[in-house]
Design a protein around this motif. Structure first.
Motif, PDB file in Angstrom:
ATOM      1  N   SER A 122       3.878  -0.222 -26.008  1.00 57.80           N
ATOM      2  CA  SER A 122       4.124   0.968 -26.819  1.00 57.80           C
ATOM      3  C   SER A 122       4.709   2.056 -25.922  1.00 57.80           C
ATOM      4  O   SER A 122       4.330   2.171 -24.757  1.00 57.80           O
TER       5      SER A 122
ATOM      6  N   GLY B  95      -7.206   3.522 -36.040  1.00 60.82           N
ATOM      7  CA  GLY B  95      -6.456   2.292 -36.236  1.00 60.82           C
ATOM      8  C   GLY B  95      -5.346   2.482 -37.247  1.00 60.82           C
ATOM      9  O   GLY B  95      -4.243   1.952 -37.087  1.00 60.82           O
TER      10      GLY B  95
ATOM     11  N   VAL C 193      -0.592  -0.141 -26.278  1.00 67.85           N
ATOM     12  CA  VAL C 193      -1.790  -0.056 -27.108  1.00 67.85           C
ATOM     13  C   VAL C 193      -2.830  -0.941 -26.429  1.00 67.85           C
ATOM     14  O   VAL C 193      -2.680  -2.169 -26.385  1.00 67.85           O
TER      15      VAL C 193
ATOM     16  N   TYR D 239      -6.038  -1.171 -27.407  1.00 65.77           N
ATOM     17  CA  TYR D 239      -6.914  -1.763 -28.426  1.00 65.77           C
ATOM     18  C   TYR D 239      -6.673  -1.063 -29.755  1.00 65.77           C
ATOM     19  O   TYR D 239      -6.524   0.164 -29.811  1.00 65.77           O
ATOM     20  N   SER D 240      -6.631  -1.835 -30.831  1.00 69.54           N
ATOM     21  CA  SER D 240      -6.503  -1.248 -32.164  1.00 69.54           C
ATOM     22  C   SER D 240      -7.095  -2.181 -33.202  1.00 69.54           C
ATOM     23  O   SER D 240      -6.878  -3.399 -33.158  1.00 69.54           O
ATOM     24  N   THR D 241      -7.841  -1.604 -34.138  1.00 71.26           N
ATOM     25  CA  THR D 241      -8.380  -2.380 -35.254  1.00 71.26           C
ATOM     26  C   THR D 241      -8.796  -1.442 -36.377  1.00 71.26           C
ATOM     27  O   THR D 241      -9.022  -0.245 -36.150  1.00 71.26           O
TER      28      THR D 241
ATOM     29  N   LEU E  46      -1.780   3.710 -36.110  1.00 69.44           N
ATOM     30  CA  LEU E  46      -0.929   2.855 -35.290  1.00 69.44           C
ATOM     31  C   LEU E  46       0.514   2.899 -35.797  1.00 69.44           C
ATOM     32  O   LEU E  46       0.760   2.799 -37.003  1.00 69.44           O
TER      33      LEU E  46
ATOM     34  N   TYR F 211      -4.708   4.119 -26.829  1.00 71.15           N
ATOM     35  CA  TYR F 211      -3.470   3.952 -26.070  1.00 71.15           C
ATOM     36  C   TYR F 211      -3.737   4.179 -24.584  1.00 71.15           C
ATOM     37  O   TYR F 211      -4.502   5.074 -24.213  1.00 71.15           O
TER      38      TYR F 211
ATOM     39  N   PRO G  28      -3.475  -2.132 -39.241  1.00 69.15           N
ATOM     40  CA  PRO G  28      -3.957  -3.479 -38.967  1.00 69.15           C
ATOM     41  C   PRO G  28      -4.609  -4.074 -40.218  1.00 69.15           C
ATOM     42  O   PRO G  28      -5.290  -3.377 -40.971  1.00 69.15           O
TER      43      PRO G  28
ATOM     44  N   THR H  52      -7.642   3.285 -32.554  1.00 69.74           N
ATOM     45  CA  THR H  52      -6.587   2.845 -31.653  1.00 69.74           C
ATOM     46  C   THR H  52      -6.785   3.576 -30.338  1.00 69.74           C
ATOM     47  O   THR H  52      -7.017   4.793 -30.333  1.00 69.74           O
TER      48      THR H  52
END
Length: 274
Positions: free
Chosen positions: A85, A66, A107, A109-111, A69, A120, A74, A118
């Protein structure tokens, strides 16, 4: 988190058993772990990954941290999904030679909440990458890793492989404003540095990815950035200077369905939601 890569480079510039049984038990099989399928980002490492149920014609995915990113870390509690992205990734072969540039479409999912990942989605499928470069993805294990497991941390950025074992698991790993759950603690041989963030952590017996490398306590400070601390279920804090950590990935496959599409409402999906 590992220090941003430029900061890391600046620092570097400045500074008894009983009798053996008649027949020994066979040693666990060890798979050759190399750089094939790993990627180099502009400031981090990563890997092309698939899930146990992924298909060859699915859009390929890249896993990193994450905190890698491109739009910045985040915030605590923030979850990013389906963000456009066009980030590029250098695809490596088994010898660590860059053979292609892959590009993200979004992206997925990212956290940095509960975990540090992350994911991609790329513009090409697994089959297209395999056909063009002869390189397949790494598979994420969908079961919890086990203490004592021999692992390798494969950095596509540095083209370096670290070998150690899973020392244990951390109830809560706290770094600055971020807190991660059930993190992997390495034995001391995995002395990872800035730029290794996002590296896949590979079980040498199965060849599967069990975690993603993300941080280490550099200076012995308590719970500050680049100096994570361990917090147990009773709230007691332990600081282990020089020890490094990763975030488990077994929970990710349950959150992706047909065509590698993210679906946080799927049964068994425990990733944080927006």
């Amino acid at each position: 988190m590992k220090k941003p890569l430029l900061a890391t480079l600046a620092v570097l510039a400045v500074t008894g058993a009983g009798a053996a049984p008649a027949v020994a038990a066979p040693a666990p099989a060890v798979r050759a772990v190399d750089f094939a399928g790993t990627v180099a980002l502009s400031n981090c490492s990563g890997s092309v990954i698939r899930f146990p149920a992924s298909q060859d014609d699915d859009p390929a995915l890249v896993l990193t941290n994450g905190h890698c990113l491109e739009t910045g870390f985040p915030e605590p509690g923030e979850v990013i999904v389906d963000q456009p992205s066009s980030r590029s990734f250098g695809l490596l072969n088994s010898a660590g030679t860059r053979v292609a540039t892959l590009r993200a479409s979004k992206v997925a999912y990212s956290t940095m909440t509960d975990t540090d990942v992350t994911i991609y989605q790329l513009t090409r499928t697994y089959a297209q990458i395999k056909s063009s470069y002869g390189i397949g993805p790494l598979t994420l294990s969908d079961t919890h890793p086990v203490a004592g497991t021999a692992i390798k941390v494969v950095s596509g950025y540095w083209k370096r492989i670290y070998s150690c074992a899973i020392d244990g698991f951390v109830y809560r790993l706290k770094e600055g404003g971020w807190t991660w759950k059930d993190s992997v603690r390495y034995t001391s041989a995995c002395d990872t540095i800035g730029g290794t963030s996002g590296s896949p952590v590979v079980d040498t017996a199965t060849g599967k990815v069990v975690a993603v490398n993300n941080t280490g306590n550099e200076d012995g400070e308590r719970c500050t950035e680049n100096n994570p601390c361990e917090v147990d279920a009773n709230g007691d804090v332990t600081v282990r200077q020089g020890i490094n950590y990763a975030e488990e990935t077994y929970q990710i496959p349950a959150c992706f369905g047909l065509d590698n599409k993210l679906d946080l409402s799927r049964s068994g999906c425990t990733l944080p939601k927006p």
